[in-house]
Design an enzyme around this catalytic site. Sequence first.
Site, PDB file in Angstrom:
ATOM      1  N   LEU A  67       0.870  -1.181   0.000  1.00 30.84           N
ATOM      2  CA  LEU A  67       0.000   0.000   0.000  1.00 30.84           C
ATOM      3  C   LEU A  67       0.904   1.227   0.000  1.00 30.84           C
ATOM      4  CD1 LEU A  67      -2.863  -0.557   2.643  1.00 30.84           C
ATOM      5  CD2 LEU A  67      -3.059  -0.610   0.157  1.00 30.84           C
ATOM      6  N   ASP A  68       0.480   2.279  -0.657  1.00 32.81           N
ATOM      7  CA  ASP A  68       1.245   3.527  -0.650  1.00 32.81           C
ATOM      8  C   ASP A  68       1.445   3.997   0.795  1.00 32.81           C
ATOM      9  OD1 ASP A  68       1.063   3.386  -3.405  1.00 32.81           O
ATOM     10  OD2 ASP A  68      -0.590   4.824  -3.523  1.00 32.81           O
ATOM     11  N   ARG A  69       2.554   4.651   1.034  1.00 32.12           N
ATOM     12  CA  ARG A  69       2.888   5.085   2.403  1.00 32.12           C
ATOM     13  C   ARG A  69       1.802   5.958   3.050  1.00 32.12           C
ATOM     14  NH1 ARG A  69       8.958   6.477   4.517  1.00 32.12           N
ATOM     15  NH2 ARG A  69       8.421   6.466   6.708  1.00 32.12           N
TER      16      ARG A  69
END
Length: 230
Positions: A67-69
């Site tokens: 998942l994106d940060r």
Amino acid sequence: MKKELSNKNNLQILHEDNHIIVLNKRVGDIVQGDKTGDKPLSEVVKEYIKDKYNKPGEVYLGVVHRLDRPTTGIVVFARTSKALTRLNELFKNRETQKTYWAIVKNKPLKIEDRLIHYIKRNEKNNTSKAHIKEVPDSKMASLDYKIIASLNNYFALEINLYTGRHHQIRAQLSAIGSPIKGDLKYGFDRSNPDGGIHLHARKLIFIHPVTKENIQIIAPPPDDAIWNAI
């Protein structure tokens, strides 16, 4: 089988068995090590398993997806190589159901719709652009959305994702004029105080890679005023 949330060693664990462990990722956590050098979730989970089960030597943990940060929600790790191989196949062949929630300021033109774009990634600035028509080096991206709540200044969308492109939801919602709250990179006007964005991996349904049980994971969104209003 539906799994509920528990808190252990500051990890929000949604499901744990001998083959997989599923977490509710917080804003700012990185799933796997990157050039920042910050400690990734994968290492934190290894330490947790080593401590809980008194495991000697190196703990095995496979990263299934990311998942994106700035995004929150469901992240799956494999505890065995057999589970990792099978989960990789499930995700690659789109044999999972992924549902996200997003908060946007600009109401989409339609209450619900299917969005199909062609995503082209820009490696230099780590962004992706959603094009209406196919362009060189682009990949088709598809999702459904529907408005599930209207708040004072925002709208909550539920999104079913059919492809897993780089920054897909962020780029596609931006392309229809509804960037996600806090997402400066994709056109929102200001950042969130915690540096995150209001995009949450809410639900994941898949067949367990070993037991073949039908697993449904639901992750509570972060505790803030806007999410709580839903």
